[in-house]
Design a protein around this motif. Structure first.
Motif, mmCIF file in Angstrom:
data_model
loop_
_atom_site.group_PDB
_atom_site.id
_atom_site.type_symbol
_atom_site.label_atom_id
_atom_site.label_comp_id
_atom_site.label_asym_id
_atom_site.label_seq_id
_atom_site.Cartn_x
_atom_site.Cartn_y
_atom_site.Cartn_z
ATOM 1 N N ILE A 51 7.299 -5.584 7.774
ATOM 2 C CA ILE A 51 7.502 -4.591 6.708
ATOM 3 C C ILE A 51 7.981 -3.315 7.380
ATOM 4 C CG2 ILE A 51 6.479 -3.331 4.783
ATOM 5 C CD1 ILE A 51 4.274 -5.496 4.721
ATOM 6 N N GLU A 52 9.290 -3.094 7.354
ATOM 7 C CA GLU A 52 9.875 -2.009 8.121
ATOM 8 C C GLU A 52 10.237 -0.796 7.278
ATOM 9 O OE1 GLU A 52 11.243 -4.744 7.255
ATOM 10 O OE2 GLU A 52 13.230 -4.313 6.450
ATOM 11 N N SER A 53 9.968 -0.858 5.975
ATOM 12 C CA SER A 53 10.375 0.261 5.123
ATOM 13 C C SER A 53 9.494 0.333 3.886
ATOM 14 C CB SER A 53 11.832 0.084 4.676
ATOM 15 O OG SER A 53 11.934 -1.023 3.794
ATOM 16 N N GLU A 54 9.507 1.523 3.268
ATOM 17 C CA GLU A 54 8.763 1.706 2.023
ATOM 18 C C GLU A 54 9.323 0.802 0.925
ATOM 19 O OE1 GLU A 54 8.809 5.730 0.672
ATOM 20 O OE2 GLU A 54 7.410 5.352 -0.973
ATOM 21 N N LYS A 55 10.621 0.640 0.940
ATOM 22 C CA LYS A 55 11.259 -0.213 -0.061
ATOM 23 C C LYS A 55 10.746 -1.644 0.033
ATOM 24 C CE LYS A 55 16.012 -0.798 -1.685
ATOM 25 N NZ LYS A 55 17.411 -0.514 -1.312
ATOM 26 N N LYS A 56 10.647 -2.130 1.255
ATOM 27 C CA LYS A 56 10.140 -3.485 1.470
ATOM 28 C C LYS A 56 8.678 -3.573 1.047
ATOM 29 C CE LYS A 56 10.767 -7.491 3.997
ATOM 30 N NZ LYS A 56 11.169 -7.321 5.378
ATOM 31 N N MET A 57 7.898 -2.553 1.418
ATOM 32 C CA MET A 57 6.475 -2.562 1.067
ATOM 33 C C MET A 57 6.286 -2.535 -0.440
ATOM 34 S SD MET A 57 3.406 -2.770 2.235
ATOM 35 C CE MET A 57 2.396 -3.262 0.831
ATOM 36 N N ASP A 58 7.073 -1.719 -1.119
ATOM 37 C CA ASP A 58 6.988 -1.663 -2.591
ATOM 38 C C ASP A 58 7.285 -3.037 -3.186
ATOM 39 O OD1 ASP A 58 6.399 1.014 -2.496
ATOM 40 O OD2 ASP A 58 8.413 1.685 -3.068
ATOM 41 N N TYR A 59 8.253 -3.686 -2.604
ATOM 42 C CA TYR A 59 8.618 -5.001 -3.103
ATOM 43 C C TYR A 59 7.493 -6.017 -2.885
ATOM 44 C CZ TYR A 59 10.566 -9.544 -3.556
ATOM 45 O OH TYR A 59 10.731 -10.827 -3.924
ATOM 46 N N ILE A 60 6.911 -5.975 -1.696
ATOM 47 C CA ILE A 60 5.817 -6.900 -1.383
ATOM 48 C C ILE A 60 4.626 -6.659 -2.308
ATOM 49 C CG2 ILE A 60 4.150 -7.601 0.387
ATOM 50 C CD1 ILE A 60 7.059 -8.479 0.919
ATOM 51 N N ALA A 61 4.285 -5.386 -2.516
ATOM 52 C CA ALA A 61 3.148 -5.065 -3.387
ATOM 53 C C ALA A 61 3.403 -5.564 -4.802
ATOM 54 C CB ALA A 61 2.891 -3.560 -3.370
ATOM 55 N N ALA A 62 4.636 -5.420 -5.266
ATOM 56 C CA ALA A 62 4.961 -5.896 -6.611
ATOM 57 C C ALA A 62 4.868 -7.419 -6.674
ATOM 58 C CB ALA A 62 6.358 -5.427 -7.005
ATOM 59 N N ALA A 63 5.331 -8.071 -5.591
ATOM 60 C CA ALA A 63 5.295 -9.537 -5.559
ATOM 61 C C ALA A 63 3.862 -10.057 -5.529
ATOM 62 C CB ALA A 63 6.076 -10.049 -4.348
ATOM 63 N N LEU A 64 2.966 -9.286 -4.921
ATOM 64 C CA LEU A 64 1.573 -9.721 -4.780
ATOM 65 C C LEU A 64 0.697 -9.285 -5.958
ATOM 66 C CD1 LEU A 64 0.902 -8.961 -1.011
ATOM 67 C CD2 LEU A 64 0.962 -11.209 -2.074
ATOM 68 N N ALA A 65 1.242 -8.543 -6.892
ATOM 69 C CA ALA A 65 0.427 -8.026 -8.003
ATOM 70 C C ALA A 65 -0.346 -9.158 -8.665
ATOM 71 C CB ALA A 65 1.318 -7.325 -9.017
ATOM 72 N N GLY A 66 -1.633 -8.972 -8.795
ATOM 73 C CA GLY A 66 -2.474 -9.996 -9.406
ATOM 74 C C GLY A 66 -3.105 -10.944 -8.411
ATOM 75 N N GLU A 67 -2.553 -10.995 -7.201
ATOM 76 C CA GLU A 67 -3.139 -11.844 -6.164
ATOM 77 C C GLU A 67 -4.340 -11.123 -5.559
ATOM 78 O OE1 GLU A 67 -1.811 -14.847 -4.748
ATOM 79 O OE2 GLU A 67 -0.218 -14.988 -6.242
ATOM 80 N N MET A 68 -5.363 -11.881 -5.223
ATOM 81 C CA MET A 68 -6.552 -11.298 -4.624
ATOM 82 C C MET A 68 -6.724 -11.841 -3.216
ATOM 83 S SD MET A 68 -7.817 -9.314 -6.936
ATOM 84 C CE MET A 68 -9.455 -9.009 -6.270
ATOM 85 N N GLY A 69 -7.004 -10.956 -2.281
ATOM 86 C CA GLY A 69 -7.292 -11.429 -0.939
ATOM 87 C C GLY A 69 -6.853 -10.449 0.122
ATOM 88 N N HIS A 70 -7.044 -10.878 1.365
ATOM 89 C CA HIS A 70 -6.662 -10.109 2.538
ATOM 90 C C HIS A 70 -5.594 -10.914 3.274
ATOM 91 C CE1 HIS A 70 -11.027 -8.357 2.372
ATOM 92 N NE2 HIS A 70 -10.245 -7.899 1.416
ATOM 93 N N PHE A 71 -4.376 -10.435 3.241
ATOM 94 C CA PHE A 71 -3.220 -11.225 3.672
ATOM 95 C C PHE A 71 -2.717 -10.755 5.029
ATOM 96 C CE2 PHE A 71 -3.385 -11.124 -0.931
ATOM 97 C CZ PHE A 71 -3.143 -12.437 -1.295
ATOM 98 N N TRP A 72 -2.642 -11.668 5.972
ATOM 99 C CA TRP A 72 -2.061 -11.336 7.272
ATOM 100 C C TRP A 72 -0.590 -11.010 7.129
ATOM 101 C CZ3 TRP A 72 -5.536 -10.301 10.588
ATOM 102 C CH2 TRP A 72 -6.645 -11.116 10.834
ATOM 103 N N ILE A 73 -0.177 -9.969 7.849
ATOM 104 C CA ILE A 73 1.250 -9.720 8.064
ATOM 105 C C ILE A 73 1.500 -9.766 9.565
ATOM 106 C CG2 ILE A 73 1.594 -8.425 5.941
ATOM 107 C CD1 ILE A 73 1.350 -5.824 7.577
#
Ligand SMILES: [Ca+2]
Length: 140
Positions: A51-73
């Motif tokens: 995750i090299e940018s805020e744009k990428k992070m925003d996208y990942i957070a949106a993709a994970l919305a509703g998922e529960m857990g602690h995810f390795w990156i």
């Protein structure tokens, strides 16, 4: 700079597949420690997620919305240097970071990074040995 991200999310019981520019992002809901997760990502896809940018992070957070857990990156401490420095699994460095307040707080050592759903997917450094779900990417 890449223009607008064209993203499509497909959900199944086990994983999320996201098309985002030229990268595919996979959420693997199997419990593995960081090293096992890295091996799995490298075997099946390209690597653990960078995750090299805020744009990428925003996208990942949106993709994970509703998922529960602690995810390795892919981010891991460079323990061999005995400093709190970090490197992505694919060998890259980036200045972007999305730590939760007070993180990273583990002492220098064998630490890896998770996105915590209960912290709005902000980052937390934890010992690499814990089993958990993880996020891989394929492509760039
Ligand atoms: Ca921590």
């Amino acid at each position: 700079m890449r223009s607008a991200l064209h993203c499509l999310l497909l959900f199944s019981a086990l994983w999320t597949l996201s098309f985002c520019g030229t990268s595919l992002i996979y959420v693997v809901n199997e419990a593995m420690n960081w090293t096992e997760a890295q091996e799995h990502c490298r075997e099946k896809y390209t690597d653990l997620l960078t995750i090299e940018s805020e744009k990428k992070m925003d996208y990942i957070a949106a993709a994970l919305a509703g998922e529960m857990g602690h995810f390795w990156i892919g981010l891991k401490q460079k323990s061999e240097e005995n400093t709190t420095s970090w490197i992505w699994s694919d060998g890259s460095y980036s200045s972007y970071e999305f730590w939760d307040n007070g993180q990273p707080d583990n002492s220098v050592g064998d630490n890896c990074v998770q996105l915590w759903s209960d912290l709005l997917f902000q980052w937390n450094d934890v010992q690499c040995c814990w089993p958990g779900p993880f996020i891989c990417y394929e492509g760039e």
